[in-house]
Design an enzyme around this catalytic site. Sequence first.
Site, PDB file in Angstrom:
ATOM      1  N   GLN A  83     -10.143  -2.454   3.182  1.00 56.05           N
ATOM      2  CA  GLN A  83      -9.542  -3.130   4.362  1.00 56.05           C
ATOM      3  C   GLN A  83      -9.212  -2.107   5.372  1.00 56.05           C
ATOM      4  OE1 GLN A  83      -5.968  -4.157   1.937  1.00 56.05           O
ATOM      5  NE2 GLN A  83      -4.947  -3.888   3.715  1.00 56.05           N
ATOM      6  N   MET A 143       9.467  -2.904  11.490  1.00 58.35           N
ATOM      7  CA  MET A 143       9.147  -1.843  10.469  1.00 58.35           C
ATOM      8  C   MET A 143       7.986  -1.832   9.977  1.00 58.35           C
ATOM      9  SD  MET A 143      12.626  -1.186   8.175  1.00 58.35           S
ATOM     10  CE  MET A 143      14.107  -0.917   9.217  1.00 58.35           C
ATOM     11  N   GLN A 178      -2.251 -11.867   8.006  1.00 63.26           N
ATOM     12  CA  GLN A 178      -2.519 -11.735   6.453  1.00 63.26           C
ATOM     13  C   GLN A 178      -1.764 -12.917   5.711  1.00 63.26           C
ATOM     14  OE1 GLN A 178      -2.452  -7.654   4.428  1.00 63.26           O
ATOM     15  NE2 GLN A 178      -0.577  -8.347   3.975  1.00 63.26           N
ATOM     16  N   GLY A 199       5.229  -9.947   3.757  1.00 68.84           N
ATOM     17  CA  GLY A 199       6.012  -9.939   4.932  1.00 68.84           C
ATOM     18  C   GLY A 199       5.412 -10.729   6.225  1.00 68.84           C
ATOM     19  N   MET A 251       0.897  -1.221   0.084  1.00 72.95           N
ATOM     20  CA  MET A 251       0.103   0.020   0.117  1.00 72.95           C
ATOM     21  C   MET A 251       0.919   1.234  -0.033  1.00 72.95           C
ATOM     22  SD  MET A 251      -3.369  -1.039   2.019  1.00 72.95           S
ATOM     23  CE  MET A 251      -2.743  -0.795   3.849  1.00 72.95           C
ATOM     24  N   ILE A 311      11.341  -7.165   9.015  1.00 69.89           N
ATOM     25  CA  ILE A 311      12.519  -6.392   9.184  1.00 69.89           C
ATOM     26  C   ILE A 311      12.414  -5.236  10.359  1.00 69.89           C
ATOM     27  CG2 ILE A 311      14.135  -4.681   7.871  1.00 69.89           C
ATOM     28  CD1 ILE A 311      14.288  -7.632   6.663  1.00 69.89           C
ATOM     29  N   HIS A 323       9.328   0.896   3.191  1.00 66.87           N
ATOM     30  CA  HIS A 323      10.390   0.997   4.077  1.00 66.87           C
ATOM     31  C   HIS A 323      11.209  -0.166   3.999  1.00 66.87           C
ATOM     32  CE1 HIS A 323       7.914  -2.110   6.209  1.00 66.87           C
ATOM     33  NE2 HIS A 323       6.987  -1.267   6.302  1.00 66.87           N
ATOM     34  N   GLY A 332      11.328  -3.083   5.273  1.00 63.52           N
ATOM     35  CA  GLY A 332      10.574  -4.359   5.145  1.00 63.52           C
ATOM     36  C   GLY A 332      10.185  -4.749   3.746  1.00 63.52           C
ATOM     37  N   HIS A 333       9.485  -3.541   3.037  1.00 65.77           N
ATOM     38  CA  HIS A 333       9.119  -3.613   1.612  1.00 65.77           C
ATOM     39  C   HIS A 333      10.246  -4.081   0.680  1.00 65.77           C
ATOM     40  CE1 HIS A 333       5.615  -1.080   3.150  1.00 65.77           C
ATOM     41  NE2 HIS A 333       5.191  -2.063   2.790  1.00 65.77           N
TER      42      HIS A 333
HETATM   43  O1  PAF Z   1      -0.049  -5.585   3.466  1.00 66.76           O
HETATM   44  C1  PAF Z   1      -0.405  -4.757   2.952  1.00 66.76           C
HETATM   45  O2  PAF Z   1       0.167  -3.849   2.649  1.00 66.76           O
HETATM   46  C2  PAF Z   1      -1.662  -4.893   2.242  1.00 66.76           C
HETATM   47  O3  PAF Z   1      -2.651  -5.406   3.114  1.00 66.76           O
HETATM   48  C3  PAF Z   1      -1.840  -5.764   1.151  1.00 66.76           C
HETATM   49  C4  PAF Z   1      -1.238  -7.065   1.232  1.00 66.76           C
HETATM   50  C5  PAF Z   1      -1.079  -4.947  -0.219  1.00 66.76           C
HETATM   51  C6  PAF Z   1      -3.174  -5.657   0.267  1.00 66.76           C
HETATM   52  O4  PAF Z   1      -3.921  -4.646   0.067  1.00 66.76           O
END
Ligand code: PAF
Length: 281
Positions: free
Chosen positions: A63, A186, A155, A149, A32, A178, A36, A38-39
Amino acid sequence: MIAPIERTLTGLRAQTAVWRKAGETIGVVPTMGALHQGHLSLARAARAACDRVIVTIFVNPKQFNNPDDLENYPRTEEEDARKLESIGVDLIYVPSGDEMYPSGFATTVHVDGLTDMLCGATRPGHFDGVATIVPKLFLQTSADQAFFGEKDYQQLQVVRRLARDLDIPIDVIGCPTIREEDGLAMSSRNLLLSDRSRIKAPVLAEVMNDMAERLKSGATMTAIQDEARTRILAAGFNEIDYLELRDGSDLSLLDAAKPDARLFAAAWLAGVRLIDNIAVE
Ligand code: PAF
């Protein structure tokens, strides 16, 4: 070089069709934004495993159960694109709300069981939003592998379940959380912490690590959780949504450690909800 940004599904499909025709594998990192380290670690894992890497950025309104939370969610697209530059991502997919949920959109994906507890219990509708958008991203990108992550462990389990249940031909890969040097996991939400809150925030991971050590030595949650909750609240957290030991696969509640047990927490710090989880094996 900054990766090209694609905003339409038609454009995305035109590009992935070329890659597919060339026999190339595709990895997707759904995000989203407000990227950071982590991504970036997910993007690096995708880069190492796949010929082509797509990072998706979409702040999914479905969400968020709280309109203020959606409004305040950090949006930093240009900076995100720059952060991905050194990793060599092939495409950044940034669809609009209308592209993802065109007028008349009427489908919700719901995963039973795994979504009843933890964040599912305190954020009604959250996992339906996740479970609806994630298969769309899988199908739109036609990716072979998807990278998530472990920070959002529930999730990850929900996504694994839905990919299996819906026969989506994709490998869901979980990557380690991370952490900042002081142990704070993070998260894009960390950007919302004030300087004062940022100093207090690592206490959550600190208490969880202490609990994990005691659980590994044979203590039970019944024996240790009151003291742990008191420490978290005394550090300045306002409320604890949950602090629980659960099985890492089916997320059933546990009182004592066993193989694949994990400790999960969510707590509020001056209006910011922080979550974390650690393995207790
Ligand atoms: O973890 C996230 O950033 C969100 O829940 C995702 C997996 C991108 C779905 O919108």
